[in-house]
Design a protein around this motif. Structure first.
Motif, PDB file in Angstrom:
ATOM      1  N   ASN A  34      11.286  -2.442  -4.393  1.00 58.38           N
ATOM      2  CA  ASN A  34      10.494  -2.542  -5.616  1.00 58.38           C
ATOM      3  C   ASN A  34       9.444  -3.625  -5.393  1.00 58.38           C
ATOM      4  N   ALA A  35       8.184  -3.243  -5.397  1.00 61.94           N
ATOM      5  CA  ALA A  35       7.100  -4.180  -5.106  1.00 61.94           C
ATOM      6  C   ALA A  35       6.085  -4.186  -6.235  1.00 61.94           C
ATOM      7  N   ILE A  36       5.600  -5.395  -6.551  1.00 63.55           N
ATOM      8  CA  ILE A  36       4.478  -5.533  -7.486  1.00 63.55           C
ATOM      9  C   ILE A  36       3.393  -6.361  -6.805  1.00 63.55           C
ATOM     10  N   TYR A  37       2.133  -6.045  -7.099  1.00 73.45           N
ATOM     11  CA  TYR A  37       1.027  -6.767  -6.481  1.00 73.45           C
ATOM     12  C   TYR A  37      -0.091  -6.964  -7.494  1.00 73.45           C
ATOM     13  N   LEU A  38      -0.871  -8.033  -7.263  1.00 72.07           N
ATOM     14  CA  LEU A  38      -2.051  -8.326  -8.072  1.00 72.07           C
ATOM     15  C   LEU A  38      -3.182  -8.738  -7.147  1.00 72.07           C
ATOM     16  N   GLY A  39      -4.324  -8.092  -7.276  1.00 72.27           N
ATOM     17  CA  GLY A  39      -5.498  -8.453  -6.501  1.00 72.27           C
ATOM     18  C   GLY A  39      -6.623  -8.896  -7.405  1.00 72.27           C
ATOM     19  N   ASN A  40      -7.347  -9.951  -6.978  1.00 78.28           N
ATOM     20  CA  ASN A  40      -8.418 -10.512  -7.792  1.00 78.28           C
ATOM     21  C   ASN A  40      -9.604 -10.839  -6.891  1.00 78.28           C
ATOM     22  N   GLU A  41     -10.752 -11.085  -7.490  1.00 83.67           N
ATOM     23  CA  GLU A  41     -11.956 -11.482  -6.763  1.00 83.67           C
ATOM     24  C   GLU A  41     -12.211 -10.516  -5.603  1.00 83.67           C
ATOM     25  N   ASN A  42     -12.301 -11.028  -4.351  1.00 85.63           N
ATOM     26  CA  ASN A  42     -12.554 -10.157  -3.192  1.00 85.63           C
ATOM     27  C   ASN A  42     -11.315  -9.991  -2.325  1.00 85.63           C
ATOM     28  N   GLU A  43     -10.156 -10.134  -2.917  1.00 84.04           N
ATOM     29  CA  GLU A  43      -8.914 -10.087  -2.136  1.00 84.04           C
ATOM     30  C   GLU A  43      -8.645  -8.679  -1.607  1.00 84.04           C
ATOM     31  N   VAL A  44      -7.978  -8.648  -0.439  1.00 77.95           N
ATOM     32  CA  VAL A  44      -7.623  -7.389   0.215  1.00 77.95           C
ATOM     33  C   VAL A  44      -6.107  -7.336   0.363  1.00 77.95           C
ATOM     34  N   ILE A  45      -5.511  -6.249  -0.116  1.00 81.09           N
ATOM     35  CA  ILE A  45      -4.070  -6.023   0.001  1.00 81.09           C
ATOM     36  C   ILE A  45      -3.857  -4.744   0.798  1.00 81.09           C
ATOM     37  N   ASP A  46      -3.039  -4.831   1.849  1.00 78.14           N
ATOM     38  CA  ASP A  46      -2.750  -3.655   2.673  1.00 78.14           C
ATOM     39  C   ASP A  46      -1.243  -3.572   2.860  1.00 78.14           C
ATOM     40  N   LEU A  47      -0.642  -2.523   2.305  1.00 77.84           N
ATOM     41  CA  LEU A  47       0.804  -2.340   2.340  1.00 77.84           C
ATOM     42  C   LEU A  47       1.131  -1.109   3.166  1.00 77.84           C
ATOM     43  N   ASN A  48       1.977  -1.284   4.174  1.00 78.56           N
ATOM     44  CA  ASN A  48       2.366  -0.190   5.054  1.00 78.56           C
ATOM     45  C   ASN A  48       3.890  -0.138   5.082  1.00 78.56           C
ATOM     46  N   TYR A  49       4.481   0.772   4.304  1.00 74.75           N
ATOM     47  CA  TYR A  49       5.934   0.892   4.192  1.00 74.75           C
ATOM     48  C   TYR A  49       6.393   2.135   4.959  1.00 74.75           C
ATOM     49  N   ILE A  50       7.353   1.941   5.860  1.00 74.41           N
ATOM     50  CA  ILE A  50       7.836   3.024   6.717  1.00 74.41           C
ATOM     51  C   ILE A  50       9.354   3.061   6.642  1.00 74.41           C
ATOM     52  N   GLY A  51       9.914   4.224   6.334  1.00 70.96           N
ATOM     53  CA  GLY A  51      11.359   4.391   6.337  1.00 70.96           C
ATOM     54  C   GLY A  51      11.751   5.571   7.198  1.00 70.96           C
ATOM     55  N   GLU A  52      12.657   5.342   8.144  1.00 75.09           N
ATOM     56  CA  GLU A  52      13.171   6.412   8.997  1.00 75.09           C
ATOM     57  C   GLU A  52      14.658   6.601   8.685  1.00 75.09           C
ATOM     58  N   LEU A  53      15.007   7.813   8.248  1.00 76.30           N
ATOM     59  CA  LEU A  53      16.386   8.115   7.868  1.00 76.30           C
ATOM     60  C   LEU A  53      17.066   8.882   8.994  1.00 76.30           C
ATOM     61  N   ARG A  54      18.182   8.334   9.483  1.00 78.98           N
ATOM     62  CA  ARG A  54      18.930   8.950  10.570  1.00 78.98           C
ATOM     63  C   ARG A  54      20.363   9.286  10.179  1.00 78.98           C
ATOM     64  N   GLY A  55      20.944   8.509   9.275  1.00 73.42           N
ATOM     65  CA  GLY A  55      22.326   8.751   8.886  1.00 73.42           C
ATOM     66  C   GLY A  55      22.446   9.838   7.829  1.00 73.42           C
TER      67      GLY A  55
END
Length: 354
Positions: free
Chosen positions: A206-227
């Motif tokens: 569970n993620a929350i983010y706030l960007g303001n002015e010239n801010e840069v947010i880059d989120l890369n979420y990867i899930g690999e399910l094997r079981g």
């Protein structure tokens, strides 16, 4: 040092989306890192030990080779938490940036042993004027039947850089939950990877983010399910103001052998300015049958009906927007039992939205 290319997606998409990676041309990686001594470790139980972490590691993905290598070779904080606790006690790692501690390259390893249960809070905060650089690697091994809640709170200022590589290995019947608060950094770039190797393994983000002015947010979420019957659930919600920009990349990959596994990802971004920019790329990959996957992403402005209703009760437009965002963030914030941290999150949110 030229253009820094980071946070590659595991699968390439059309170049027109401009989301396969993030390119930054305004970042200087410190050559001389120096020391970082302003770390507070609060640990109330002897069942959780704090040791020195081994820096001989390899990441499956990571934020980028140049930054991961820097942590492996020059980390100025190496911490290892070994958890045997079964009473869900809390361990806090507070990293405070200031004029003497402005570069943090940390290597944090967390091992949740079998049948353990615990909460670990990592908090990063800086004063308003110091230009800081944070480059962290967090690695977690959740052994069988363990339960672990990891809370990451980023309150760095708007002239600092924040880079994080997170990697999880989750064994059978283990449950790892993340609550991530991304409120800080001129550039805030996160690579998150989970390998759900065990049957009935679970991972919730569970993620929350706030960007303001010239801010840069880059989120890369990867899930690999094997079981078999493994499960991952990714939810991200945020807001962008002024010229802020956000990229969300979510990849759920059903690997061979993960029969009856489930994967879900949802992302929503509220745009508070006509100049704010949000790009989302949710992906589902599958090489197994009998699995269940879903994804969604959306962006939009605050509903006029909601604003009208709140403002008709005597609130200003700014106050109304704050209330709407707080309501959307509240479900995630409620996951945090630490009252002091919850208050700080709400205070930081108000400051960002003023």
């Amino acid at each position: 040092m030229g253009i820094l290319k980071l946070n590659e997606t595991p699968v390439r998409t059309s170049r027109n989306f401009n989301i396969n990676n993030i390119k930054l041309d305004d970042v200087e990686i410190p050559e001389n890192i120096g020391s970082f001594d302003n770390v507070e470790i609060i640990n109330s139980t002897s069942e959780i030990t704090v040791e020195k972490s081994n820096n001989n590691f390899n990441l499956t993905y990571g934020i980028g080779d140049i930054l991961v290598k820097k942590v492996k070779e020059e980390a100025n904080q190496n911490l290892k938490l070994v958890i045997n606790n079964k009473n869900d006690d809390v361990t806090k790692l507070n990293f405070k940036f200031d004029n003497q501690n402005f570069n943090l390259f940390e290597n944090v390893e967390i091992i949740a042993n079998e049948n353990s249960k615990s909460t670990v809070i990592l908090k990063y905060e800086s004063n308003e004027n110091t230009k800081c650089f944070h480059n962290g690697v967090i690695r977690i091994l959740a052994k069988e039947n363990s339960v672990l809640h990891v809370i990451i709170a980023n309150f760095m200022n708007s002239v600092s850089n924040n880079f994080m590589s997170i990697e999880n290995s989750i064994e059978s019947n283990a449950n790892v939950k993340y609550t991530i608060v991304a409120f800080g950094g001129k550039n805030s770039i996160t690579n998150y990877y989970s390998n759900l190797i065990g049957d009935f393994s679970e991972n919730t983000i569970n993620a929350i983010y706030l960007g303001n002015e010239n801010e840069v947010i880059d989120l890369n979420y990867i899930g690999e399910l094997r079981g078999e019957k493994s499960n991952i659930d990714i939810k991200a919600i945020g807001a962008l103001n002024q010229n802020a920009k956000k990229n969300f990349k979510g990849t759920i990959d059903f690997k061979k052998g993960c029969k009856k596994a489930k994967g879900n990802e949802e992302e929503f971004c509220m745009l508070l300015s006509d100049k704010a920019k949000s790009i989302a790329l949710p992906m589902l990959l599958c090489s197994e049958e009998d699995v269940e996957g879903s994804h969604s992403s959306s962006a939009g402005k605050a509903e006029e009906k909601e604003l009208f209703y709140i403002m008709s009760r005597g609130f200003s437009l700014k106050e109304a927007i704050k209330l709407i965002i707080r309501a959307k963030f509240n479900k995630t914030i409620e996951n945090i039992q630490d009252k002091e941290l919850r208050r700080q999150i709400l205070n930081e949110m108000d400051k960002k939205l003023d």
